[in-house]
Design a protein around this motif. Structure first.
Motif, PDB file in Angstrom:
ATOM      1  N   PHE A  65      15.693  37.677   7.046  1.00  0.00           N
ATOM      2  CA  PHE A  65      16.839  37.218   7.846  1.00  0.00           C
ATOM      3  C   PHE A  65      18.178  37.576   7.197  1.00  0.00           C
ATOM      4  O   PHE A  65      18.265  38.460   6.352  1.00  0.00           O
ATOM      5  CB  PHE A  65      16.734  35.689   8.055  1.00  0.00           C
ATOM      6  CG  PHE A  65      17.358  35.193   9.329  1.00  0.00           C
ATOM      7  CD1 PHE A  65      17.185  35.866  10.524  1.00  0.00           C
ATOM      8  CD2 PHE A  65      18.128  34.036   9.339  1.00  0.00           C
ATOM      9  CE1 PHE A  65      17.767  35.403  11.700  1.00  0.00           C
ATOM     10  CE2 PHE A  65      18.699  33.556  10.510  1.00  0.00           C
ATOM     11  CZ  PHE A  65      18.518  34.236  11.676  1.00  0.00           C
ATOM     12  N   HIS A 245      19.103  27.373   6.660  1.00  0.00           N
ATOM     13  CA  HIS A 245      19.619  28.745   6.622  1.00  0.00           C
ATOM     14  C   HIS A 245      20.990  28.804   5.961  1.00  0.00           C
ATOM     15  O   HIS A 245      21.933  28.161   6.419  1.00  0.00           O
ATOM     16  CB  HIS A 245      19.698  29.305   8.048  1.00  0.00           C
ATOM     17  CG  HIS A 245      20.250  30.692   8.097  1.00  0.00           C
ATOM     18  ND1 HIS A 245      21.079  31.135   9.085  1.00  0.00           N
ATOM     19  CD2 HIS A 245      20.093  31.726   7.227  1.00  0.00           C
ATOM     20  CE1 HIS A 245      21.406  32.394   8.829  1.00  0.00           C
ATOM     21  NE2 HIS A 245      20.818  32.772   7.722  1.00  0.00           N
ATOM     22  N   ASN A 247      24.168  30.957   5.284  1.00  0.00           N
ATOM     23  CA  ASN A 247      24.787  32.122   5.927  1.00  0.00           C
ATOM     24  C   ASN A 247      25.400  33.095   4.923  1.00  0.00           C
ATOM     25  O   ASN A 247      25.924  32.685   3.886  1.00  0.00           O
ATOM     26  CB  ASN A 247      25.892  31.648   6.881  1.00  0.00           C
ATOM     27  CG  ASN A 247      25.321  30.992   8.126  1.00  0.00           C
ATOM     28  OD1 ASN A 247      24.124  30.801   8.244  1.00  0.00           O
ATOM     29  ND2 ASN A 247      26.205  30.656   9.058  1.00  0.00           N
ATOM     30  N   GLU A 251      28.116  32.683  12.040  1.00  0.00           N
ATOM     31  CA  GLU A 251      27.049  32.656  13.040  1.00  0.00           C
ATOM     32  C   GLU A 251      27.513  31.755  14.183  1.00  0.00           C
ATOM     33  O   GLU A 251      27.873  30.604  13.956  1.00  0.00           O
ATOM     34  CB  GLU A 251      25.791  32.095  12.376  1.00  0.00           C
ATOM     35  CG  GLU A 251      24.495  32.399  13.043  1.00  0.00           C
ATOM     36  CD  GLU A 251      23.331  31.868  12.207  1.00  0.00           C
ATOM     37  OE1 GLU A 251      22.265  32.452  12.289  1.00  0.00           O
ATOM     38  OE2 GLU A 251      23.499  30.872  11.484  1.00  0.00           O
ATOM     39  N   PHE A 253      26.914  29.587  17.625  1.00  0.00           N
ATOM     40  CA  PHE A 253      25.883  28.882  18.388  1.00  0.00           C
ATOM     41  C   PHE A 253      26.473  28.501  19.750  1.00  0.00           C
ATOM     42  O   PHE A 253      27.575  27.957  19.818  1.00  0.00           O
ATOM     43  CB  PHE A 253      25.465  27.573  17.701  1.00  0.00           C
ATOM     44  CG  PHE A 253      24.691  27.748  16.422  1.00  0.00           C
ATOM     45  CD1 PHE A 253      24.082  28.941  16.093  1.00  0.00           C
ATOM     46  CD2 PHE A 253      24.560  26.664  15.562  1.00  0.00           C
ATOM     47  CE1 PHE A 253      23.358  29.080  14.919  1.00  0.00           C
ATOM     48  CE2 PHE A 253      23.830  26.796  14.382  1.00  0.00           C
ATOM     49  CZ  PHE A 253      23.225  27.995  14.058  1.00  0.00           C
ATOM     50  N   HIS A 292      22.645  25.364   7.038  1.00  0.00           N
ATOM     51  CA  HIS A 292      22.470  24.407   8.125  1.00  0.00           C
ATOM     52  C   HIS A 292      21.003  24.248   8.473  1.00  0.00           C
ATOM     53  O   HIS A 292      20.201  25.159   8.316  1.00  0.00           O
ATOM     54  CB  HIS A 292      23.258  24.841   9.363  1.00  0.00           C
ATOM     55  CG  HIS A 292      22.964  26.237   9.794  1.00  0.00           C
ATOM     56  ND1 HIS A 292      23.827  27.277   9.612  1.00  0.00           N
ATOM     57  CD2 HIS A 292      21.864  26.774  10.345  1.00  0.00           C
ATOM     58  CE1 HIS A 292      23.280  28.383  10.057  1.00  0.00           C
ATOM     59  NE2 HIS A 292      22.086  28.121  10.515  1.00  0.00           N
TER      60      HIS A 292
HETATM   61 FE   FE2 Z   1      21.413  30.164  10.962  1.00  0.00          FE
END
Ligand code: FE2
Length: 328
Positions: A65, A245, A247, A251, A253, A292
């Motif tokens: 990722f 996750h 970063n 990102e 959302f 997060h």
């Molecule tokens: Fe994420």
């Protein structure tokens, strides 16, 4: 003469519970009926087997990722896009201060081969690490079979857009994607295309809500459309995001349905920074210096919008780009 270029995986014979113990550098990973035990030269850690396998499944399927995939507050990986750090306590203030943290860097294919070996060996026939707890059997007990159909799922990565001829297909009952029990109220009609003369066959569209209502996995952002580095990665969420996750870029959302509770922490120390409740229509930009984890009481649709440009982590690290996309 053929040369074997597959990275070697270091594993023992099965233990009394039927599971192999794996070594990678100075880390060892072993499991018993309930727990995973991780050891490194300065410490050891224990995780529940189901939580570990859910996190491992995502790290494998996503190719590590963007940035950091914390399996929990102690162990995880950092993607350097070609090599990967495997760490223990590196992003945990207490481990750092006690100097018990440990990091090793591996070529991506080497750590991926080991992680795939663990996932394959430790996932029982009854357990699907991508499924919500309500939709899978148990991860626990002595080794019993495998679930390669689940652990080997191909990740959706549209080159242009789902539904474009030659690209990722739409989902239907016939493709093995029934409507999820929480999305039976989602309309399934597809948009009507009325193209200008001369443009027939060049215009595509699809019903994203219908597509997501038929997702058989949770917490698995998959690429449904790509415009250069701009990737729309919607996903359906239920129960807890199995990784925290961290970063290495902003990102976005967009909450498309239902409700998700986000716990937002400092990426490097784990200090709590914010609690965010996202309701349908809410938009959030997660900063580039946080980590997060989300909690979704009922299956929810979330659009994750990623900028996949390989230049971004370096631009942020050098201060040429801010950690937030907007300031108020
Ligand atoms: Fe994420």
């Amino acid at each position: 003469m053929a040369v074997d270029t597959m990275p070697k995986v270091q594993a023992t014979e099965p233990n009394p519970q039927g599971y192999r113990t794996f070594s990678l550098g100075e880390f060892t990973f072993s499991r018993d009926e309930y727990f995973v035990h991780i050891k490194w030269p300065t410490g050891r850690h224990v995780m529940s087997a189901d939580a570990f396998l859910r996190a491992l499944q995502r790290d494998v399927a996503w190719g590590f990722f963007y940035g950091i995939v914390n399996f929990d507050g102690v162990v995880g990986t950092v993607n350097h896009y070609g090599t990967v750090d495997l760490f223990a306590g590196r992003y945990n203030d207490s481990y750092r201060k006690a100097e018990l943290d440990h990091v090793e860097n591996f070529p991506s294919d080497v750590i991926l081969a080991t992680f795939k070996g663990i996932l394959d060996d430790w996932t029982n026939a009854s357990f699907d690490p991508f499924a919500s707890p309500h939709e899978t059997g148990s991860a626990f007990g002595p080794k019993q079979g495998d679930n390669r159909k689940a652990t080997g799922r191909r990740r959706v990565t549209a080159q242009r857009m789902v539904g474009v001829p030659g690209d990722e297909a739409l989902r239907s009952d016939a493709t093995g994607h029934p409507i999820n029990r929480h999305f039976t109220d989602v309309p399934q009609d597809e948009p009507q295309i009325i193209a200008e003369p001369g443009f027939e066959g060049q215009v595509c569209s699809f019903n994203l809500f219908a597509y997501l209502s038929r997702s058989d996995v949770t917490w698995n952002p998959s690429v449904v459309s790509a415009c250069k580095a701009s990737l729309y990665c919607p996903t359906t969420e239920e129960y807890i995001l199995p990784v925290i996750h961290g970063n290495d870029r902003v990102e976005w959302f967009v909450q498309l349905s239902d409700e998700i509770f986000w716990s937002v922490e400092d990426r490097d120390t784990g200090a709590v920074r914010a609690k965010v409740v996202m309701k349908p229509g809410d938009v959030a930009a997660m900063p580039a210096d946080i980590r997060h984890q989300g909690y979704s009481p009922k299956r929810a649709m979330l659009l994750v919008w990623e900028n996949a440009s390989p230049d971004i982590p370096g631009l942020i690290a050098s201060g040429k780009l801010p950690n937030t996309p907007v300031s108020f």
